[in-house]
Write a protein that holds these residues in place. Structure first.
Motif, mmCIF file in Angstrom:
data_model
loop_
_atom_site.group_PDB
_atom_site.id
_atom_site.type_symbol
_atom_site.label_atom_id
_atom_site.label_comp_id
_atom_site.label_asym_id
_atom_site.label_seq_id
_atom_site.Cartn_x
_atom_site.Cartn_y
_atom_site.Cartn_z
ATOM 1 N N PRO A 65 0.820 -1.215 0.000
ATOM 2 C CA PRO A 65 0.000 0.000 0.000
ATOM 3 C C PRO A 65 0.853 1.263 0.000
ATOM 4 O O PRO A 65 1.978 1.274 0.507
ATOM 5 C CB PRO A 65 -0.795 -0.101 1.299
ATOM 6 N N THR A 67 0.074 5.827 -0.253
ATOM 7 C CA THR A 67 -0.702 7.004 -0.661
ATOM 8 C C THR A 67 0.249 8.057 -1.237
ATOM 9 O O THR A 67 0.135 8.448 -2.400
ATOM 10 C CB THR A 67 -1.471 7.589 0.543
ATOM 11 N N ARG A 68 1.209 8.501 -0.431
ATOM 12 C CA ARG A 68 2.097 9.599 -0.828
ATOM 13 C C ARG A 68 2.987 9.228 -2.009
ATOM 14 O O ARG A 68 3.047 9.951 -3.005
ATOM 15 C CB ARG A 68 3.022 9.992 0.352
ATOM 16 N N THR A 69 3.710 8.127 -1.890
ATOM 17 C CA THR A 69 4.725 7.799 -2.900
ATOM 18 C C THR A 69 4.071 7.512 -4.248
ATOM 19 O O THR A 69 4.466 8.061 -5.279
ATOM 20 C CB THR A 69 5.558 6.584 -2.428
ATOM 21 N N ARG A 118 7.513 -0.686 -5.697
ATOM 22 C CA ARG A 118 7.466 -0.860 -4.232
ATOM 23 C C ARG A 118 7.146 -2.321 -3.942
ATOM 24 O O ARG A 118 6.239 -2.896 -4.558
ATOM 25 C CB ARG A 118 6.402 0.034 -3.602
ATOM 26 N N GLN A 151 12.208 9.012 -0.862
ATOM 27 C CA GLN A 151 11.742 9.583 0.410
ATOM 28 C C GLN A 151 12.889 10.317 1.103
ATOM 29 O O GLN A 151 12.749 11.455 1.549
ATOM 30 C CB GLN A 151 11.194 8.478 1.314
ATOM 31 N N GLY A 277 5.314 9.893 6.980
ATOM 32 C CA GLY A 277 3.924 9.510 6.826
ATOM 33 C C GLY A 277 3.814 8.037 6.482
ATOM 34 O O GLY A 277 4.778 7.434 6.023
HETATM 35 N N1 CP Z 1 6.259 7.846 3.060
HETATM 36 C C1 CP Z 1 5.640 6.895 2.367
HETATM 37 O O1 CP Z 1 6.290 6.054 1.755
HETATM 38 O O2 CP Z 1 4.274 6.974 2.406
HETATM 39 P P1 CP Z 1 3.303 6.037 1.564
HETATM 40 O O3 CP Z 1 3.386 4.662 2.156
HETATM 41 O O4 CP Z 1 1.932 6.648 1.707
HETATM 42 O O5 CP Z 1 3.785 6.042 0.146
#
Ligand code: CP
Length: 331
Positions: A65, A67-69, A118, A151, A277
């Motif tokens: 999972p 969101t940001r990346t 990822r 990151q 995050g």
């Molecule tokens: N910092 C980070 O990798 O957040 P995500 O898991 O939301 O991508």
């Protein structure tokens, strides 16, 4: 009116894959930052697009999972005018037993130019990078406990934006270092940028055995680890990677390691607070701190777009030209 952004002049070798910090020299990191600077201005334009990766196909292959990346990679690729495909691995042929490399070969047969990967297992982006055709790039978007290079780059970029040169800063990383690919990559990036005062603050159960060899100072008491720090980076407890109970309770953890207005009194008054995050309020960070004036958590997210644009442009863009163009050029 045509949007146009050229890459800054460079003498560094081209970036093909970005798998961890090991192949990034200080010059290469600074080149990524300069390139990101030019893309920050693209985000302020009415039309947030440049044609650098027009005609390229970028595949986002996320087996964990995010969101940001994932979202900032997608926005970044679209701002570079690439065609972007996001593979939902839960409904792709992976769910029918197709191997990872067969999935990659299949996507490569569709003329993909870059894979952003990822995976829960450390080393998967390296494995893919060894098997892709010449001319295809692989960018690590987080693999197991190992690395999360974009990151760490966006974290360093955010610190530089708020504090200037990183080298003289005192930087504390607080929390679940053991399971954190982010912490490992941050430590490598800080060292590459000349930071000598790097502290990690955690209970013994959340520190890796190799911590002593990483060139950091280790603290188990938060007030000591934060003393006069310029930068405080905290981390989520990665429950999904814990195979046994490493902590009595989240309440207890917050009491000893949570960032609160009180615990932050030990740091410098103008210290900035970062978190990669997702944040867990009341576990590693108090809401007053997360939403407070020292917090740069949301600027980190925004900078993720410019940094990921820079990495993708340097990996798959045209040969850099000599003159950077900072703004829209009317034609
Ligand atoms: N910092 C980070 O990798 O957040 P995500 O898991 O939301 O991508």
């Amino acid at each position: 009116m045509t949007d146009r952004t050229d890459l800054p002049a460079t003498g560094s070798p081209p970036l093909r894959h970005l798998l961890d910090m090991s192949n990034l020299s200080r010059d290469a990191i600074e080149e990524i930052f300069r390139t990101a600077d030019s893309f920050v201005s693209v985000g302020a334009r009415q039309v947030r697009k440049v044609p650098l990766l027009r005609g390229k196909t970028i595949v986002l292959l996320f087996f964990e999972p995010s969101t940001r990346t994932r979202t900032t990679f997608e926005i970044a690729a679209k701002r570079l005018s690439a065609d972007v495909v996001t593979i939902n691995t839960s409904v792709s042929a992976t769910a029918k037993g197709e191997s990872l490399l067969d999935t990659v070969r299949t996507l490569q047969a569709m003329q993909s130019d870059m894979f952003v990967v990822r995976h829960r297992d450390s080393g998967v982006p390296h494995l893919i990078a060894r098997h892709v055709d010449p001319g295809v790039s692989v960018i690590n978007a987080g693999d197991g406990w190992h690395a999360h290079p974009t990151q760490a780059l966006l974290d360093m970029y955010t610190i530089r934006q708020h504090k200037g040169d990183l080298a003289p800063l005192s930087v504390a990383i607080v929390g679940d270092i053991l399971h954190s690919r982010v912490a490992r990559t941050q430590i490598a990036a800080l060292g590459r940028l000349g930071v000598t005062d790097i502290r990690v603050v955690a209970p013994k159960t959340l520190l890796p055995q190799e911590i002593a060899s990483l060139g950091v100072r280790v603290f188990h008491q938060l007030d000591r680890g934060l003393a006069d720090a310029d930068v405080v980076m905290t981390l989520r407890l990665q429950r999904e990677r814990m195979s046994s109970a490493l902590l009595p309770s989240e309440r207890e953890y917050f009491r000893f390691y949570g960032l609160t207005p009180k615990s932050l009194r030990a740091a410098k008054p103008d210290a900035i607070i970062l978190h990669p995050g997702p944040i867990n309020r009341g576990v590693e960070i108090d809401s007053v701190v997360a939403d407070g004036p020292g917090s740069v958590i949301l600027p980190q997210v925004s900078n993720g777009i410019a940094i990921r644009m820079a990495v993708m442009a340097l990996a798959a863009g045209p040969t850099p030209r000599q003159q950077p163009v900072e703004s829209e050029t009317p034609r």
